[in-house]
Enzyme design. Sequence first.
Site, mmCIF file in Angstrom:
data_model
loop_
_atom_site.group_PDB
_atom_site.id
_atom_site.type_symbol
_atom_site.label_atom_id
_atom_site.label_comp_id
_atom_site.label_asym_id
_atom_site.label_seq_id
_atom_site.Cartn_x
_atom_site.Cartn_y
_atom_site.Cartn_z
ATOM 1 N N LYS A 191 0.834 -1.207 0.000
ATOM 2 C CA LYS A 191 0.000 0.000 0.000
ATOM 3 C C LYS A 191 0.869 1.258 0.000
ATOM 4 C CE LYS A 191 -2.284 -1.015 3.810
ATOM 5 N NZ LYS A 191 -1.724 -2.319 4.184
ATOM 6 N N ARG A 222 -9.273 0.814 9.321
ATOM 7 C CA ARG A 222 -8.859 -0.561 9.556
ATOM 8 C C ARG A 222 -9.910 -1.336 10.348
ATOM 9 N NH1 ARG A 222 -2.969 0.372 9.136
ATOM 10 N NH2 ARG A 222 -1.795 -1.538 9.386
ATOM 11 N N ARG A 228 12.136 -6.533 5.064
ATOM 12 C CA ARG A 228 12.048 -5.086 4.820
ATOM 13 C C ARG A 228 13.030 -4.336 5.721
ATOM 14 N NH1 ARG A 228 6.003 -2.787 4.615
ATOM 15 N NH2 ARG A 228 5.945 -3.115 6.849
ATOM 16 N N ARG A 288 11.849 -2.264 11.073
ATOM 17 C CA ARG A 288 10.786 -1.789 11.957
ATOM 18 C C ARG A 288 10.571 -2.810 13.059
ATOM 19 N NH1 ARG A 288 5.573 -0.150 8.447
ATOM 20 N NH2 ARG A 288 4.514 -1.236 10.124
ATOM 21 N N ARG A 315 -0.239 -9.407 13.107
ATOM 22 C CA ARG A 315 -0.850 -8.336 12.308
ATOM 23 C C ARG A 315 -1.773 -8.920 11.233
ATOM 24 N NH1 ARG A 315 4.379 -5.294 10.574
ATOM 25 N NH2 ARG A 315 3.020 -3.893 9.388
HETATM 26 P P1 AMP Z 1 1.156 0.289 9.108
HETATM 27 O O1 AMP Z 1 2.356 1.128 8.915
HETATM 28 O O2 AMP Z 1 -0.042 0.790 8.328
HETATM 29 O O3 AMP Z 1 1.403 -1.180 8.869
HETATM 30 O O4 AMP Z 1 0.729 0.427 10.662
HETATM 31 C C1 AMP Z 1 1.597 0.022 11.696
HETATM 32 C C2 AMP Z 1 0.834 -0.114 13.002
HETATM 33 O O5 AMP Z 1 0.250 1.141 13.362
HETATM 34 C C3 AMP Z 1 -0.339 -1.092 12.966
HETATM 35 O O6 AMP Z 1 0.055 -2.432 13.195
HETATM 36 C C4 AMP Z 1 -1.195 -0.542 14.112
HETATM 37 O O7 AMP Z 1 -0.673 -0.888 15.391
HETATM 38 C C5 AMP Z 1 -1.033 0.957 13.957
HETATM 39 N N1 AMP Z 1 -2.048 1.517 13.030
HETATM 40 C C6 AMP Z 1 -1.847 2.091 11.821
HETATM 41 N N2 AMP Z 1 -2.994 2.490 11.261
HETATM 42 C C7 AMP Z 1 -3.976 2.146 12.140
HETATM 43 C C8 AMP Z 1 -5.395 2.274 12.125
HETATM 44 N N3 AMP Z 1 -6.057 2.812 11.094
HETATM 45 N N4 AMP Z 1 -6.078 1.812 13.225
HETATM 46 C C9 AMP Z 1 -5.445 1.272 14.275
HETATM 47 N N5 AMP Z 1 -4.115 1.096 14.336
HETATM 48 C C10 AMP Z 1 -3.377 1.539 13.281
#
Ligand code: AMP
Length: 215
Positions: A13, A88, A127, A160, A171
């Site tokens: 994404k 989400r 990554r 990360r 996740r």
């Molecule tokens: P991402 O970079 O989008 O994979 O997000 C990393 C982490 O941030 C996720 O595993 C969640 O813990 C938190 N996070 C990101 N976006 C959301 C969201 N829309 N709702 C809840 N937690 C989020």
Amino acid sequence: MNLILLGPPGAGKGTQAQRLVKTLKVPQISTGDMLREARAAGTPLGLEAQKYMEKGELVPDEVVTGLVEERLKADDCGPGYMLDGFPRTVVQAETLEKTLDRMDKKLDHVVLIKVDDEVIVERITGRRSCPECGKIYHVVFDPPKDGICVCGYKGDFVQRADDTEEVVRERLKVYYSQTAPLVDFYGKQWLVREVEGTGTPDEVFQKVRASIGLE
Ligand code: AMP
């Protein structure tokens, strides 16, 4: 144009969002990036979010919906927006609907990027990013040339904290239980455009473009 990018973690994404930003000239709104910035800045919100992020769990809905609502008010969202990693949960999607109504904004497409779980685990655990400029690499598929980043940085590239196999599997579980129901939610509004996320980033980008009528 107003877009949501949906799909499991590691579907690409963020990579597609960076390409779309240049084509569509609308800002990328990544809740993951916003939360990581808040964490790095050590704000109370960032420290709170960290507790969930390190376990691969979702940050509470009200925290992220508040962030997105504020961000959507900014002038650069006038021509449109691209949400990456938000919503989400169904609660987030419902809150977003109300926010957009209030702001008199629309939603044009929900691009769903689909990738198999095992491919995702391989992608995410390999990554790494440049600590100087943030550019993302993969230890096998896309390593920095001669160990040097395009920005000139040479040294250790960072993983990360939530990109370990254990956290990635958590996740994915969270994705299937809490986020996948959004495919139905937006499917009922005829907004979902499905794209197969395997292949090179450029190949996927062609499919993403076609899915939203850019060709
Ligand atoms: P991402 O970079 O989008 O994979 O997000 C990393 C982490 O941030 C996720 O595993 C969640 O813990 C938190 N996070 C990101 N976006 C959301 C969201 N829309 N709702 C809840 N937690 C989020």
